[in-house]
Design a protein around this motif. Structure first.
Motif, short mmCIF file in Angstrom:
data_model
loop_
_atom_site.label_atom_id
_atom_site.label_comp_id
_atom_site.label_asym_id
_atom_site.label_seq_id
_atom_site.Cartn_x
_atom_site.Cartn_y
_atom_site.Cartn_z
N GLY A 85 0.82 -1.22 0.00
CA GLY A 85 0.00 0.00 0.00
C GLY A 85 0.85 1.26 0.00
O GLY A 85 0.59 2.21 -0.75
N ILE A 86 1.89 1.28 0.82
CA ILE A 86 2.79 2.44 0.90
C ILE A 86 3.51 2.64 -0.43
O ILE A 86 3.64 3.76 -0.94
N ALA A 87 3.99 1.53 -1.02
CA ALA A 87 4.69 1.62 -2.31
C ALA A 87 3.76 2.10 -3.42
O ALA A 87 4.17 2.86 -4.29
N LEU A 88 2.51 1.68 -3.39
CA LEU A 88 1.53 2.12 -4.39
C LEU A 88 1.30 3.63 -4.30
O LEU A 88 1.20 4.31 -5.32
N ILE A 89 1.23 4.16 -3.07
CA ILE A 89 1.09 5.61 -2.91
C ILE A 89 2.30 6.31 -3.52
O ILE A 89 2.17 7.28 -4.27
N ALA A 90 3.49 5.81 -3.21
CA ALA A 90 4.73 6.42 -3.72
C ALA A 90 4.81 6.33 -5.23
O ALA A 90 5.39 7.21 -5.88
N ALA A 91 4.20 5.27 -5.80
CA ALA A 91 4.21 5.08 -7.26
C ALA A 91 3.04 5.78 -7.94
O ALA A 91 2.80 5.60 -9.13
N SER A 92 2.29 6.60 -7.18
CA SER A 92 1.13 7.34 -7.69
C SER A 92 0.02 6.42 -8.20
O SER A 92 -0.75 6.79 -9.08
N GLN A 93 -0.05 5.23 -7.62
CA GLN A 93 -1.16 4.31 -7.90
C GLN A 93 -2.08 4.32 -6.67
O GLN A 93 -2.33 3.31 -6.03
N THR A 94 -2.55 5.53 -6.38
CA THR A 94 -3.15 5.79 -5.07
C THR A 94 -4.51 5.13 -4.90
O THR A 94 -4.85 4.67 -3.81
N GLN A 95 -5.30 5.08 -5.96
CA GLN A 95 -6.62 4.46 -5.85
C GLN A 95 -6.50 2.98 -5.49
O GLN A 95 -7.24 2.46 -4.65
N GLU A 96 -5.54 2.30 -6.09
CA GLU A 96 -5.31 0.90 -5.75
C GLU A 96 -4.80 0.77 -4.32
O GLU A 96 -5.13 -0.19 -3.61
N ALA A 97 -3.98 1.73 -3.90
CA ALA A 97 -3.46 1.72 -2.53
C ALA A 97 -4.60 1.73 -1.52
O ALA A 97 -4.51 1.07 -0.47
N VAL A 98 -5.67 2.47 -1.81
CA VAL A 98 -6.81 2.55 -0.89
C VAL A 98 -7.37 1.15 -0.63
O VAL A 98 -7.58 0.76 0.53
N ALA A 99 -7.58 0.37 -1.68
CA ALA A 99 -8.14 -0.98 -1.53
C ALA A 99 -7.18 -1.88 -0.74
O ALA A 99 -7.61 -2.64 0.14
N VAL A 100 -5.90 -1.78 -1.04
CA VAL A 100 -4.90 -2.61 -0.35
C VAL A 100 -4.85 -2.26 1.13
O VAL A 100 -4.81 -3.14 2.00
N LEU A 101 -4.86 -0.97 1.45
CA LEU A 101 -4.77 -0.54 2.84
C LEU A 101 -6.04 -0.89 3.62
O LEU A 101 -5.97 -1.21 4.82
N LYS A 102 -7.18 -0.87 2.96
CA LYS A 102 -8.42 -1.32 3.62
C LYS A 102 -8.31 -2.80 3.99
O LYS A 102 -8.77 -3.21 5.06
N SER A 103 -7.71 -3.59 3.10
CA SER A 103 -7.50 -5.01 3.41
C SER A 103 -6.58 -5.18 4.60
O SER A 103 -6.79 -6.05 5.45
N TYR A 104 -5.54 -4.34 4.65
CA TYR A 104 -4.61 -4.39 5.79
C TYR A 104 -5.34 -4.07 7.10
O TYR A 104 -5.19 -4.77 8.10
N ILE A 105 -6.15 -3.01 7.08
CA ILE A 105 -6.88 -2.60 8.28
C ILE A 105 -7.83 -3.70 8.74
O ILE A 105 -7.98 -3.94 9.95
N ALA A 106 -8.46 -4.38 7.79
CA ALA A 106 -9.37 -5.47 8.15
C ALA A 106 -8.64 -6.58 8.91
O ALA A 106 -9.21 -7.23 9.79
N ARG A 107 -7.36 -6.77 8.59
CA ARG A 107 -6.58 -7.82 9.25
C ARG A 107 -5.89 -7.33 10.53
O ARG A 107 -5.66 -8.11 11.44
N LYS A 108 -5.54 -6.03 10.57
CA LYS A 108 -4.83 -5.49 11.74
C LYS A 108 -5.52 -4.18 12.17
O LYS A 108 -4.95 -3.09 12.00
N PRO A 109 -6.72 -4.30 12.73
CA PRO A 109 -7.50 -3.09 13.05
C PRO A 109 -6.93 -2.23 14.17
O PRO A 109 -7.38 -1.11 14.35
N GLN A 110 -5.95 -2.74 14.93
CA GLN A 110 -5.39 -1.95 16.02
C GLN A 110 -4.08 -1.26 15.66
O GLN A 110 -3.47 -0.59 16.50
N ASP A 111 -3.63 -1.40 14.41
CA ASP A 111 -2.37 -0.78 13.99
C ASP A 111 -2.67 0.59 13.38
O ASP A 111 -3.32 0.68 12.35
#
Length: 199
Positions: A85-111
Motif C-alpha cells: 500500500g505504501i509503495a503504491l502511494i509512492a508510485a502514484s497508484q493511489t486508488q489501488e493503494a486505498v483498496a490494499v490498505l483497507k484489506s490491511y486494516i481489516a486484518r490489523k485493526p489496532q495498527d
C-alpha cells in the motif's frame, strides 16, 4: 547471521543482501537479491527485502512489483499488504493503494499505520471527507506521530474546520519543531483565523 550459514544457502544470500542494504550499498543489495530470486523464485523474504531496497532507491514501480510477488506467495501476511500500500502511494497508484490498505486494516485493526496511510492516500486523492475518519482514528491510536497530525491538520483545513486543523498542525510542529512544513501551514491557517500575531 550470514557467517553462520554456508555461502551457497539462500538464507546466507538473503542475510548478505540485507547487510549491504543496511550498510547503504543499495545497488549491491539489489544485485544479490535479484540473483537469489532467480535461483529461488518462491523465496518470499527475498521479494520483500528487494521491494524495500527499491523503495529506498525511489524505484517505486519495481518496489510494487516485488511486493505483489511476495503477496502472491504469502497472501496471509498483512505486513506485505502494508508495504504494498505504501509503495503504491509512492508510485502514484493511489486508488489501488486505498483498496490494499483497507484489506490491511481489516486484518490489523489496532495498527495505527493502516489508518494513517489510508488517510494519506485519500488526502493525496483530494478526497478530504474520506481522509478525515481514518486519520482521526490513527490519531486516537497514536497521538505522537508527526505525519498523522500534519495530514489530519491539512485535511481539516480543507474541510473548513480551521481551528481543529490549526490544533493538529500545532501538535505536528511540537512533535517535529525542525520541520518547516507544519510551521508554514500553521501560519497560513492562523492568519485565516485572524490570529496573525500568533503566526
Amino acid at each position: 547471521k550470514a557467517t553462520s550459514l554456508e555461502p551457497s544457502e539462500p538464507q546466507f544470500k538473503l542475510a548478505l543482501g540485507i547487510a549491504y542494504s543496511q550498510d547503504g550499498k543499495l545497488q549491491q543489495s539489489v544485485e544479490i537479491l535479484r540473483r537469489l530470486i532467480a535461483s529461488n523464485p518462491d523465496f518470499v523474504e527475498a521479494y520483500i527485502n528487494l521491494g524495500a531496497v527499491y523503495g529506498r532507491q525511489k524505484q517505486f514501480p519495481e518496489a510494487v512489483e516485488n511486493y505483489r510477488q511476495a503477496l502472491k506467495l504469502d497472501p496471509a501476511n498483512p505486513e506485505i499488504l502494508l508495504s504494498l500500500g505504501i509503495a503504491l502511494i509512492a508510485a502514484s497508484q493511489t486508488q489501488e493503494a486505498v483498496a490494499v490498505l483497507k484489506s490491511y486494516i481489516a486484518r490489523k485493526p489496532q495498527d495505527f499505520l493502516g489508518y494513517a496511510w489510508l488517510g494519506r492516500a485519500y488526502k493525496d486523492l483530494a478526497q478530504y471527507q474520506e481522509a478525515a475518519d481514518p486519520l482521526r482514528h490513527a490519531s486516537v491510536l497514536n497521538g505522537s506521530d508527526y505525519d498523522v497530525s500534519y495530514n489530519l491538520g491539512i485535511v481539516l483545513v480543507h474541510l473548513g474546520e480551521l481551528a481543529a486543523g490549526a490544533e493538529q498542525l500545532e501538535r505536528a510542529e511540537i512533535l517535529e519543531p525542525e520541520t518547516a512544513d507544519a510551521h508554514y501551514q500553521l501560519s497560513n491557517v492562523l492568519r485565516r483565523l485572524g490570529q496573525a500575531k500568533k503566526a
